[in-house]
Design a protein around this motif. Structure first.
Motif, PDB file in Angstrom:
ATOM      1  N   GLY A  76       0.818  -1.204   0.000  1.00 31.15           N
ATOM      2  CA  GLY A  76       0.000   0.000   0.000  1.00 31.15           C
ATOM      3  C   GLY A  76       0.854   1.257   0.000  1.00 31.15           C
ATOM      4  O   GLY A  76       0.577   2.223  -0.710  1.00 31.15           O
ATOM      5  N   LEU A  77       1.945   1.194   0.778  1.00 31.36           N
ATOM      6  CA  LEU A  77       2.854   2.337   0.851  1.00 31.36           C
ATOM      7  C   LEU A  77       3.475   2.610  -0.512  1.00 31.36           C
ATOM      8  O   LEU A  77       3.668   3.759  -0.918  1.00 31.36           O
ATOM      9  CB  LEU A  77       3.947   2.018   1.876  1.00 31.36           C
ATOM     10  CG  LEU A  77       4.541   3.156   2.682  1.00 31.36           C
ATOM     11  CD1 LEU A  77       3.440   3.894   3.411  1.00 31.36           C
ATOM     12  CD2 LEU A  77       5.548   2.604   3.679  1.00 31.36           C
ATOM     13  N   ARG A  80       0.917   4.111  -3.116  1.00 28.12           N
ATOM     14  CA  ARG A  80       0.159   5.223  -2.571  1.00 28.12           C
ATOM     15  C   ARG A  80       0.181   6.425  -3.523  1.00 28.12           C
ATOM     16  O   ARG A  80       1.230   6.786  -4.056  1.00 28.12           O
ATOM     17  CB  ARG A  80       0.758   5.634  -1.232  1.00 28.12           C
ATOM     18  CG  ARG A  80      -0.215   6.327  -0.368  1.00 28.12           C
ATOM     19  CD  ARG A  80       0.166   6.140   1.077  1.00 28.12           C
ATOM     20  NE  ARG A  80      -0.706   7.002   1.854  1.00 28.12           N
ATOM     21  CZ  ARG A  80      -0.270   7.999   2.586  1.00 28.12           C
ATOM     22  NH1 ARG A  80       1.008   8.238   2.674  1.00 28.12           N
ATOM     23  NH2 ARG A  80      -1.122   8.746   3.235  1.00 28.12           N
ATOM     24  N   TYR A  86      -8.235   6.126  -1.640  1.00 24.91           N
ATOM     25  CA  TYR A  86      -7.242   5.057  -1.667  1.00 24.91           C
ATOM     26  C   TYR A  86      -6.847   4.685  -0.245  1.00 24.91           C
ATOM     27  O   TYR A  86      -6.799   3.505   0.119  1.00 24.91           O
ATOM     28  CB  TYR A  86      -6.015   5.515  -2.451  1.00 24.91           C
ATOM     29  CG  TYR A  86      -4.873   4.537  -2.410  1.00 24.91           C
ATOM     30  CD1 TYR A  86      -4.749   3.534  -3.362  1.00 24.91           C
ATOM     31  CD2 TYR A  86      -3.903   4.618  -1.415  1.00 24.91           C
ATOM     32  CE1 TYR A  86      -3.711   2.640  -3.315  1.00 24.91           C
ATOM     33  CE2 TYR A  86      -2.861   3.728  -1.350  1.00 24.91           C
ATOM     34  CZ  TYR A  86      -2.764   2.738  -2.305  1.00 24.91           C
ATOM     35  OH  TYR A  86      -1.740   1.855  -2.262  1.00 24.91           O
ATOM     36  N   ASP A  87      -6.567   5.710   0.582  1.00 22.92           N
ATOM     37  CA  ASP A  87      -6.129   5.449   1.948  1.00 22.92           C
ATOM     38  C   ASP A  87      -7.189   4.669   2.725  1.00 22.92           C
ATOM     39  O   ASP A  87      -6.876   3.741   3.472  1.00 22.92           O
ATOM     40  CB  ASP A  87      -5.828   6.781   2.665  1.00 22.92           C
ATOM     41  CG  ASP A  87      -4.507   7.356   2.219  1.00 22.92           C
ATOM     42  OD1 ASP A  87      -3.745   6.618   1.552  1.00 22.92           O
ATOM     43  OD2 ASP A  87      -4.226   8.525   2.527  1.00 22.92           O
ATOM     44  N   TRP A  90      -7.327   1.137   1.557  1.00 24.04           N
ATOM     45  CA  TRP A  90      -6.127   0.489   2.099  1.00 24.04           C
ATOM     46  C   TRP A  90      -6.393   0.023   3.534  1.00 24.04           C
ATOM     47  O   TRP A  90      -6.168  -1.137   3.908  1.00 24.04           O
ATOM     48  CB  TRP A  90      -4.983   1.517   2.042  1.00 24.04           C
ATOM     49  CG  TRP A  90      -3.634   1.030   2.428  1.00 24.04           C
ATOM     50  CD1 TRP A  90      -3.186  -0.251   2.456  1.00 24.04           C
ATOM     51  CD2 TRP A  90      -2.532   1.847   2.843  1.00 24.04           C
ATOM     52  NE1 TRP A  90      -1.886  -0.286   2.854  1.00 24.04           N
ATOM     53  CE2 TRP A  90      -1.463   0.975   3.094  1.00 24.04           C
ATOM     54  CE3 TRP A  90      -2.354   3.227   3.013  1.00 24.04           C
ATOM     55  CZ2 TRP A  90      -0.214   1.453   3.525  1.00 24.04           C
ATOM     56  CZ3 TRP A  90      -1.128   3.685   3.422  1.00 24.04           C
ATOM     57  CH2 TRP A  90      -0.062   2.809   3.681  1.00 24.04           C
TER      58      TRP A  90
END
Lengths: 418, 446
Positions: A76-77, A80, A86-87, A90
Motif C-alpha cells: 500500500g505504501l 500510494r 485510496y487510503d 487500504w
C-alpha cells in the motif's frame, strides 16, 4: 508522519495481538472440551493428544496475520497516490484481510495441526532474513560506491585520478566553462592521509604497546583495575570531541611552541591532527595487544625465567616474538582505523591539498575531501560530487584489505596457541 | 730448578686464573648491572606510556571543562519595558495580524534609552542598544503581547539575555586594557555595562537558553535543544532497527545456522562491517536511502537507519558473547524436559543472555550518539533553527551541532561548543554507567 500510516500500524498491532488471544483461547477451549469428552483414549496421540500447546496456535495466527498485513502495508505504501479514498480502501483491506485470516485459521485448530513446527519455521525464516541484512549492507556499500565511481571514471581517467599530482576539484564554477572541469589527481590526498596516519602510529604504536606490556607483565592487579578502564575511556570519547580538542588546544599549543623556537606553524597541521588521532588510537592498540600478550602461554615465560632472563628480556626476546603476529594484526587494525577517521582530520588537518612530507604543514586526507565534496551545495552528476564516491571506494577497499589481513593474522595466531 | 720454575709457573698460572676469574666476575657484575638498568629502563618506559595516556585524557578533559564551564552561566538584563500603545498598535485596534508585525524593536529601544537619558546622540544610542540581544528580546516581547494583548499600555518586567560581547566582557574574556580599536566593546559601552551591573540590572544567571533553545545565529540565543531532540530520535530509531537485526543475526549464526559457505559469508561480512570506516556508511546512506529511495536529506529517519547499520555488528558481537556465557546445563535441562531446540533457545537461553545483550546494545547506542561523519554525508549539517517535531523534519544531532559551532572562532561560540561537549560526555558517561549498573544488577540476580 501521516495519520493514516499511524492508524494502519496500530491496526496491525491490534489485529496481531487480537488474533493471538482469540485463537489461543479457542484452542484452549477445544482442548479442554476434548478432555471433557474423554477423547484422549480414542486418539492415537500420546499425552494430551494435542501436537502443540494452545499458545502456539495463537502464535501461528499472530504470525500469519502480522506477516500478511505487513505485506499489505508495504504494498500500500508503494502504490500510494495521495488520494483519501485510496487510503480508506487500504485501511479497510488491512482490517478485512486480518479478520478473515483469524477466522479462517480457526478451522486449523485441531489436535493434529503442528502449529509449533510452523511457528518455528517462521522464526527461522525471520532470523535468516535478519542475518542476511549484513550481506545486503556490504552489497549496498560495494554497489553504490562502484556505481557512482564508474560514472566518475567515465568523466575522469582512472590513471589520472590514481597518479595525478594536482587536486583542485573546486575550479568548476560554471557548467559552461570549457576546460575548467577541475583536476582530480589524488596523490596529494593519499600522501596527506599517509602522513597523518604515520604521525598517529608513531604516537599510538609505541605507547599502546608499552601500556599493554606494562599492564600485563608489571602492573599489580590493583593498578590494572584502575588504569585499564581509564584508558578505555579514551576509546569511548566521540571523535568530534577529539577534533575540537585538536582545534582548540593542541593546534595552538604546537603553534606557540614552534613560535618560541622561531618557526611558523599553522594551527591546522598534520602534526596536530596526527598527535590527537594517535591518542585516540592508543586504547585500540593497547587492548588488542594486551589480549595477544596474555594469550602467549605461561610456560614460555617460565622457561625463559628458568634460564635466568629478566622480565624485560623475557618480554623482548620470548613473549614479543611469540606475540608478534597478533601485534602486527593489532597495528594493521589501528592503521585502518587511522585512515578511515574523519572528524579529527576534518576539524584539525585543513583542506588544502599540499603534496608534502612535512608534518608541520596543513595537509588533507581522503575523508576530509569526501566531507568537503559532499557538504554544501551539490548537484549529483558533477564530477565533483562523484569524486567523493571514488575516494570512498579507495578508502573502503584499502580498509577492507587491511582488516581482512589483520583478522586472518589474528585468527591464525589464536589457533597457534589454542 | 726445574721443579721450582714449575712451581713458579704454576703459581703464576694460579694468580692469572684468579685474576681472570676476578675480571670475569667483575664483567659479570657489570653485565648484570647493565641488565638490571635495562630492566629498570624498560619498566620506566611502560610507566611513561601509561602516564602519557592518562595525562592526555586529563589534559583533554581539563581543557574542555576550562573552556566550557563558563557557558553554563550567562548575563541577563532585567528590564522594565513599557508597552506603549502608540508604538505597538497606533490605531488602537490590537488586530492580531498587526500585533505580530508591530515594531517591538522600537519598544525595546525606548526602554534602553530610558536607562541612560543623558545619551542622545544617534551613534551612541546605537551602541547602547547593542548591549541587549535585540532579536531575542523583541521575539520575547512579541510572544508576550501576541498571547495577551491586554498587556499593551502596561509596564512589564522582562529578563532578556545581554549581547554576547557584554557577556564575554563580564566573564573577563575581553581584555579591558586593550586599546579601544582592538576591542569589541567601546569605552562608553564599558561605562554603561558597569553602571548597569552596579544598578543590578545586569545579573549573571544559570544559562537556561543553552538547554531550551534550538540553534541560532546569535551565540547568546543558541541552544542545543533541537540537536538533543534530533539525537534522541536518531538513537531511538537506530536502537529499534539494530536490536532485532543484531540479536537475530547472532541467534541465527550461533544457534540455528548450518556450517556452510553461506553462513561463513555472513560471519565474515559482519566482522568486516564492524571495521568499515563510519564515513562509508554515510556514503551508503546518501546513495541508497536518499538518491535511490528518494527520502529527503537532513532527517533523523535516514540518520537512524544509517547508524543502525553502523551499530548492529557491535550488538551481534555482544549477543554472541552473552549467548556463549550461558552454560549448556540450562539448555540441556530444557531439551530433556521435551522442549524443542527453538523453545530452549528462546525460552531459556535468550532470557539468561538478555543482560549481556542489553549492556552491549546500550554501549552500541552510546557509539551511535557520538557518531558524526555519516550524518554529515546525509546532510544533517543544515542550519536548523527549530526543534524537530517528527522523524521526517529537518534536524541536526548533538555531535553535528558541536562540529558546526566549532567552526566559529569567537570565544562565545567556543565556550558553547565546549559546553555542548561536556553535556554530550555526561550523557555518554550516564549511558555507560547504566550499562555497567544493569549488568551488575541483573547478573547478581541470576
Amino acid at each position: 508522519m501521516d495519520q493514516i500510516i499511524l492508524y494502519i500500524l496500530i491496526l496491525m498491532v491490534v489485529l496481531t495481538v487480537g488474533g493471538f488471544i482469540y485463537n489461543k483461547n479457542l484452542a484452549l477451549d477445544r482442548y479442554l472440551s476434548s478432555r471433557a469428552h474423554e477423547e484422549i483414549g480414542t486418539t492415537l496421540l500420546k499425552g494430551s493428544g494435542w501436537h502443540s500447546q494452545a499458545s502456539y496456535h495463537g502464535y501461528f495466527t499472530a504470525w500469519v496475520v502480522g506477516f500478511c498485513s505487513f505485506l499489505l502495508f508495504v504494498a500500500g505504501l508503494y502504490f500510494r497516490n495521495g488520494s483519501e479514498v485510496y487510503d480508506l480502501i487500504w485501511l479497510a483491506l488491512v482490517l478485512a484481510s486480518g479478520v478473515c485470516i483469524v477466522f479462517l485459521l480457526n478451522r486449523k485448530i485441531s489436535p493434529e495441526f503442528a502449529a509449533r513446527t510452523w511457528v518455528e519455521r517462521f522464526i527461522h525464516f525471520c532470523l535468516i532474513v535478519l542475518s542476511f541484512i549484513a550481506v545486503l549492507t556490504t552489497f549496498g556499500i560495494v554497489l553504490s560506491l562502484l556505481f557512482e565511481s564508474l560514472r566518475f571514471f567515465s568523466k575522469v581517467s582512472f590513471l589520472d585520478f590514481l597518479f595525478g599530482l594536482q587536486w583542485s576539484p573546486q575550479t568548476a564554477l560554471r557548467a559552461d566553462q570549457a576546460g575548467q572541469s577541475g583536476s582530480f589527481g589524488a596523490v596529494p590526498i593519499f600522501a596527506g592521509t599517509f602522513l597523518i596516519m604515520l604521525v598517529a602510529m608513531t604516537i599510538a604504536g609505541p605507547v599502546g604497546l608499552m601500556i599493554a606490556i606494562y599492564l600485563s607483565e608489571y602492573a599489580s592487579a590493583a593498578t590494572r583495575k584502575i588504569v585499564k578502564p581509564l584508558i578505555e575511556i579514551l576509546a569511548g570519547i566521540p571523535t568530534v570531541v577529539y577534533g575540537f580538542f585538536a582545534l582548540l588546544t593542541v593546534g595552538p599549543t604546537i603553534r606557540n611552541f614552534a613560535e618560541t623556537l622561531g618557526f611558523s606553524v599553522p594551527t591546522q597541521s598534520a602534526l596536530a591532527a596526527g598527535v590527537v588521532m594517535g591518542v585516540m588510537i592508543i586504547p585500540l592498540i593497547s587492548s588488542l595487544s594486551d589480549d595477544v600478550i596474555n594469550a602467549v602461554p605461561q610456560s614460555l615465560r617460565d622457561g625463559s625465567y628458568a634460564l635466568g632472563a629478566t622480565k624485560s628480556e623475557t618480554m623482548k626476546q620470548v613473549v614479543f616474538k611469540g606475540a608478534l603476529p597478533g601485534i602486527i594484526g593489532a597495528f594493521l587494525l589501528a592503521v585502518s582505523r587511522a585512515i578511515g577517521e574523519t572528524m579529527i582530520v576534518v576539524m584539525a588537518a585543513g583542506r588544502a591539498a599540499n603534496l608534502t612530507g612535512n608534518p608541520f604543514e596543513a595537509v588533507t586526507t581522503v575523508t576530509v575531501q569526501i566531507v568537503a565534496l559532499l557538504t554544501g551545495d551539490q548537484e549529483f552528476d558533477s564530477p565533483k560530487t562523484l569524486a567523493a564516491f571514488a575516494l570512498g571506494l579507495v578508502l573502503f577497499v584499502i580498509t577492507l584489505i587491511l582488516n581482512m589481513i589483520a583478522l586472518s593474522v589474528v585468527r591464525r595466531y589464536r589457533e597457534r596457541y589454542d | 730448578m726445574a721443579s721450582s720454575s714449575h712451581i713458579q709457573n704454576s703459581e703464576a698460572l694460579e694468580t692469572e686464573t684468579k685474576r681472570e676469574s676476578q675480571l670475569a666476575a667483575e664483567r659479570a657484575k657489570k653485565h648484570l648491572k647493565s641488565r638490571r638498568a635495562r630492566e629498570w629502563r624498560f619498566k620506566l618506559w611502560g610507566r611513561a606510556a601509561v602516564l602519557f595516556a592518562l595525562a592526555s585524557l586529563i589534559w583533554l578533559l581539563f581543557s574542555l571543562a576550562g573552556t566550557g564551564f563558563t557557558a553554563f552561566q550567562q548575563n541577563f538584563m532585567t528590564l522594565d519595558v513599557e508597552l506603549t500603545e502608540s508604538v505597538i498598535s497606533p490605531d488602537g485596534t490590537r488586530d492580531p495580524q498587526e500585533l505580530r508585525g508591530a515594531n517591538y524593536r522600537r519598544v525595546l529601544q525606548e526602554t534602553m534609552y530610558d536607562l541612560f537619558p543623558e545619551v542622545t546622540e544617534r551613534r551612541e544610542r546605537r551602541d547602547l542598544f547593542a548591549l541587549t540581544s535585540a532579536s531575542g528580546a523583541t521575539h520575547q516581547i512579541r510572544l508576550m503581547v501576541y498571547n495577551d494583548p491586554s498587556l499593551i499600555g502596561q509596564t512589564v518586567t522582562l529578563t532578556v539575555p545581554t549581547s554576547d560581547n557584554v557577556d564575554q566582557l563580564l566573564k573577563g574574556y575581553i581584555d579591558r586594557d586593550l586599546p579601544e580599536s582592538l576591542r569589541k566593546v567601546s569605552n562608553e559601552q564599558i561605562v554603561w555595562i558597569d553602571s548597569l551591573k552596579k544598578r543590578g540590572i545586569i545579573k549573571k544567571k544559570f544559562n537556561t537558553i543553552l538547554f531550551t533553545h534550538p540553534d541560532s545565529r546569535d551565540p547568546e540565543l543558541a541552544g542545543i535543544a533541537g540537536a538533543v531532540v534530533g539525537s534522541i530520535m536518531i538513537v531511538v530509531i537506530a536502537f529499534l532497527l539494530a536490536l532485532p537485526i543484531g540479536v537475530g543475526s547472532a541467534l541465527y549464526l550461533d544457534e540455528f545456522a548450518p556450517k556452510n559457505k553461506w553462513t561463513d559469508l555472513i560471519e565474515i561480512n559482519i566482522n568486516n562491517l564492524a571495521a568499515v570506516p563510519s564515513i562509508v556508511f554515510g556514503l551508503l546512506g546518501l546513495a541508497i536511502f536518499i538518491n535511490f529511495m528518494g527520502l529527503s536529506r537532513s532527517i533523523p529517519l535516514v540518520g537512524g537507519m544509517v547508524l543502525a547499520l553502523r551499530a548492529f555488528p557491535t550488538i551481534v558481537v555482544a549477543t554472541r558473547a552473552a549467548l556463549r556465557s550461558v552454560g549448556p546445563g540450562i539448555v540441556n535441562g530444557a531439551l530433556s524436559l521435551g522442549a524443542s531446540h527453538t523453545q530452549s533457545v528462546f525460552q531459556q537461553k535468550l532470557p539468561l543472555a538478555a543482560p549481556g545483550i542489553l549492556t552491549g546494545s546500550i554501549i552500541a547506542m552510546a557509539q551511535v550518539l557520538g557518531e558524526t561523519a555519516p550524518l554529515l554525508m546525509i546532510g544533517m549539517v543544515a542550519f536548523v533553527t527549530e526543534v524537530p517535531n517528527s522523524v521526517t523534519d529537518p534536524s541536526t544531532a548533538l555531535p553535528v551541532q558541536i562540529f558546526l559551532w566549532s567552526d566559529s572562532a569567537e570565544r562565545a561560540w567556543s565556550e558553547r561548543t565546549a559546553a555542548a561537549i561536556i553535556i554530550l560526555l555526561v550523557i555518554l558517561i550516564l549511558m555507560n554507567g547504566l550499562a555497567i549498573w544493569l549488568r551488575n544488577r541483573l547478573e547478581k540476580r541470576r
